[in-house]
Enzyme design. Structure first.
Site, PDB file in Angstrom:
ATOM      1  N   ASP A   1      -2.030   6.414   6.489  1.00  0.00           N
ATOM      2  CA  ASP A   1      -2.990   5.703   5.827  1.00  0.00           C
ATOM      3  C   ASP A   1      -3.230   4.433   7.193  1.00  0.00           C
ATOM      4  O   ASP A   1      -2.455   3.962   7.582  1.00  0.00           O
ATOM      5  CB  ASP A   1      -2.495   4.784   4.736  1.00  0.00           C
ATOM      6  CG  ASP A   1      -3.359   3.741   4.140  1.00  0.00           C
ATOM      7  OD1 ASP A   1      -4.636   3.492   4.715  1.00  0.00           O
ATOM      8  OD2 ASP A   1      -3.023   3.199   3.196  1.00  0.00           O
TER       9      ASP A   1
ATOM     10  N   TRP B   1       0.726  -1.363  -0.053  1.00  0.00           N
ATOM     11  CA  TRP B   1      -0.006  -0.026  -0.126  1.00  0.00           C
ATOM     12  C   TRP B   1       0.778   1.263  -0.022  1.00  0.00           C
ATOM     13  O   TRP B   1       0.564   2.313  -0.506  1.00  0.00           O
ATOM     14  CB  TRP B   1      -0.987   0.062   1.212  1.00  0.00           C
ATOM     15  CG  TRP B   1      -1.928  -1.071   1.029  1.00  0.00           C
ATOM     16  CD1 TRP B   1      -1.984  -2.293   1.920  1.00  0.00           C
ATOM     17  CD2 TRP B   1      -2.852  -1.515   0.145  1.00  0.00           C
ATOM     18  NE1 TRP B   1      -3.018  -2.966   1.489  1.00  0.00           N
ATOM     19  CE2 TRP B   1      -3.417  -2.789   0.339  1.00  0.00           C
ATOM     20  CE3 TRP B   1      -3.178  -1.109  -1.165  1.00  0.00           C
ATOM     21  CZ2 TRP B   1      -4.499  -3.137  -0.443  1.00  0.00           C
ATOM     22  CZ3 TRP B   1      -4.137  -1.465  -1.943  1.00  0.00           C
ATOM     23  CH2 TRP B   1      -4.790  -2.640  -1.675  1.00  0.00           C
TER      24      TRP B   1
ATOM     25  N   LYS C   1     -12.172  -2.261   6.127  1.00  0.00           N
ATOM     26  CA  LYS C   1     -11.334  -3.275   7.223  1.00  0.00           C
ATOM     27  C   LYS C   1     -11.883  -3.107   8.608  1.00  0.00           C
ATOM     28  O   LYS C   1     -12.195  -4.009   9.251  1.00  0.00           O
ATOM     29  CB  LYS C   1      -9.818  -2.776   7.069  1.00  0.00           C
ATOM     30  CG  LYS C   1      -9.197  -2.638   5.621  1.00  0.00           C
ATOM     31  CD  LYS C   1      -8.995  -3.800   4.989  1.00  0.00           C
ATOM     32  CE  LYS C   1      -8.739  -3.540   3.525  1.00  0.00           C
ATOM     33  NZ  LYS C   1      -7.641  -2.725   3.359  1.00  0.00           N
TER      34      LYS C   1
HETATM   35  C1  LIG Z   1      -6.861  -2.259   1.990  1.00  0.00           C
HETATM   36  C2  LIG Z   1      -6.119  -0.999   2.046  1.00  0.00           C
HETATM   37  C3  LIG Z   1      -5.884  -0.142   1.299  1.00  0.00           C
HETATM   38  C4  LIG Z   1      -6.717   0.028  -0.285  1.00  0.00           C
HETATM   39  O1  LIG Z   1      -7.828   0.351   0.047  1.00  0.00           O
HETATM   40  P1  LIG Z   1      -9.138   0.576  -1.006  1.00  0.00           P
HETATM   41  O2  LIG Z   1     -10.188   1.004  -0.173  1.00  0.00           O
HETATM   42  O3  LIG Z   1      -9.191  -0.603  -1.636  1.00  0.00           O
HETATM   43  O4  LIG Z   1      -8.446   1.609  -2.131  1.00  0.00           O
HETATM   44  C5  LIG Z   1      -5.095   0.838   1.274  1.00  0.00           C
HETATM   45  N1  LIG Z   1      -4.217   0.765   2.406  1.00  0.00           N
HETATM   46  C6  LIG Z   1      -4.152  -0.003   3.356  1.00  0.00           C
HETATM   47  C7  LIG Z   1      -3.530  -0.131   4.392  1.00  0.00           C
HETATM   48  C8  LIG Z   1      -5.034  -1.097   2.921  1.00  0.00           C
HETATM   49  O5  LIG Z   1      -5.245  -2.179   3.999  1.00  0.00           O
END
Ligand SMILES: *Cc1c(COP(=O)(O)O)cnc(C)c1O
Length: 355
Positions: free
Chosen positions: A168, A101, A192
């Site tokens: 993030d 990511w 998540k």
């Molecule tokens: C799942 C995830 C993403 C991507 O998320 P999307 O909503 O599918 O774009 C980005 N960063 C982390 C840490 C993730 O777990």
């Protein structure tokens, strides 16, 4: 059969949340209408949106210098929205590369300005979180990924830096009390640990914005969404509602502090089982082990499929590791309870005994 869902995302949510959300699909709050057919500018949804934004600030203990937005396009769109809004074309941002990511975030940032990858654990297959790095006040911001969903590593301390801090937090938001006020911008895909897929949370300190000289397309400009309180265009009504229900559940359970305790016990149980096993092996460095995604492999890789099937016969689903790591990944987000973890630990022990 009772199911225990260890999927990484979309993932488990509290049962109460699913039940309440199901009611809203057919009859929202006794209105005789589905929430899905209601105007996003009507009083019902306005109350939901206002309530959800306020709940987030309360759970994060943030003041009025922060704005809460529910956007679309996933956390992946934030990889570009962050730099387009806060990385001047002649500036340089610092990024810590801790996995897939962050690598994707780095790629996008390079389209808008300079990028300094100040540390990376790529050479070790991202099985740890680098700690030896420095940032200067000349960096436009530092970007980190607090939990690396795919590799199962997590930052257990907030870095103290002299430049704005961007994170993030897609896979560990609200999993613990956290010094959220040390961050200038936080984003998280909902699917998540906070709700269903379809919306992305952005929490931004207002004074961070408005400082780059480029023209930002309207929909990509945080200020557009701040001015219209997250309803510039039609917001994802239903996902936001389910996030709100989940936030209320977190609060009812005792807030981030109670979540941290619950998550610690679950993580300890899984890692203990891994460490005591002669068959399974932990993937990530011990001190960086994620409390949200426990990654592990099996010494005899030819038995991988057999273990997945063994689990599936016991109602345990979603433990197959990400294709880039292999092995297994047990995602133990807030909504996963100790019973589910105990079922997995039991399955690991029984499988080992029988092998
Ligand atoms: C799942 C995830 C993403 C991507 O998320 P999307 O909503 O599918 O774009 C980005 N960063 C982390 C840490 C993730 O777990």
């Amino acid at each position: 059969m009772k199911k225990y869902n260890f999927s990484a995302g979309p993932s488990i949510l509290p049962k109460e949340v699913f039940a309440e959300a199901a009611k809203a699909v057919t009859d929202y709050n006794g209105s005789g209408l589905s929430l899905m057919e209601m105007s996003h500018r009507g009083p019902e949804f306005t109350e939901i949106l206002t309530g959800a934004r306020a709940k987030i600030k309360a759970l994060m203990q943030l003041g009025d210098d922060y704005e809460v937005l529910f956007l679309q396009g996933g956390a992946s769109s934030q990889f570009l929205m962050v730099p387009i809004n806060i990385l001047p074309s002649n500036g340089t941002a610092a990024y810590v590369d801790t996995g897939t990511w962050s690598t994707k975030a780095i790629k996008e940032a390079k389209l808008f300005g300079g990028v300094d990858v100040i540390a990376s654990s790529a050479e070790n297959g991202f099985n740890y979180v680098p700690k030896d790095w420095t940032v200067s006040d000349q960096h436009s911001y530092l970007h980190i990924t607090t939990n690396n969903t795919i590799y199962g590593t997590e930052m257990h301390v907030t870095p103290l830096v002299d430049c704005p801090l961007v994170a993030d937090m897609s896979s560990d938001i609200f999993s613990r009390p956290w010094d959220y006020d040390k961050y200038d911008l936080i984003y998280a895909g909902a699917q998540k640990n906070m709700g269903p897929a379809g919306t992305t949370l952005v929490v931004v300190k207002k004074d961070l914005l408005g400082k780059v000289d480029r023209d930002i397309p309207t929909m990509l400009d945080y200020n557009t969404h701040i001015k219209k309180e997250s309803a510039f265009n039609t917001p994802p009504v239903f996902p936001i509602y389910v996030c709100y229900l989940t936030l209320q559940w977190i609060e009812k359970m005792g807030g981030p502090k109670a979540m941290a305790e619950r998550n610690r016990l679950k993580a300890e149980a899984i890692y203990k089982a891994i460490d005591e096993s002669a068959l399974f092996e932990g993937f990530s460095a011990e001190e960086d082990r994620s409390f949200m995604n426990a990654t592990f492999t099996i010494k005899d890789a030819s038995r991988e499929k057999a273990f997945v099937e063994f689990c599936s016969e016991r109602g345990i689903v979603g433990i197959k590791g990400h294709r880039s790591v292999g092995g297994f990944r047990a995602s133990i987000y807030n909504a996963m309870d100790q019973e589910g973890v105990d079922a997995l630990v039991e399955a690991m022990k029984e499988f080992e005994k029988g092998s």
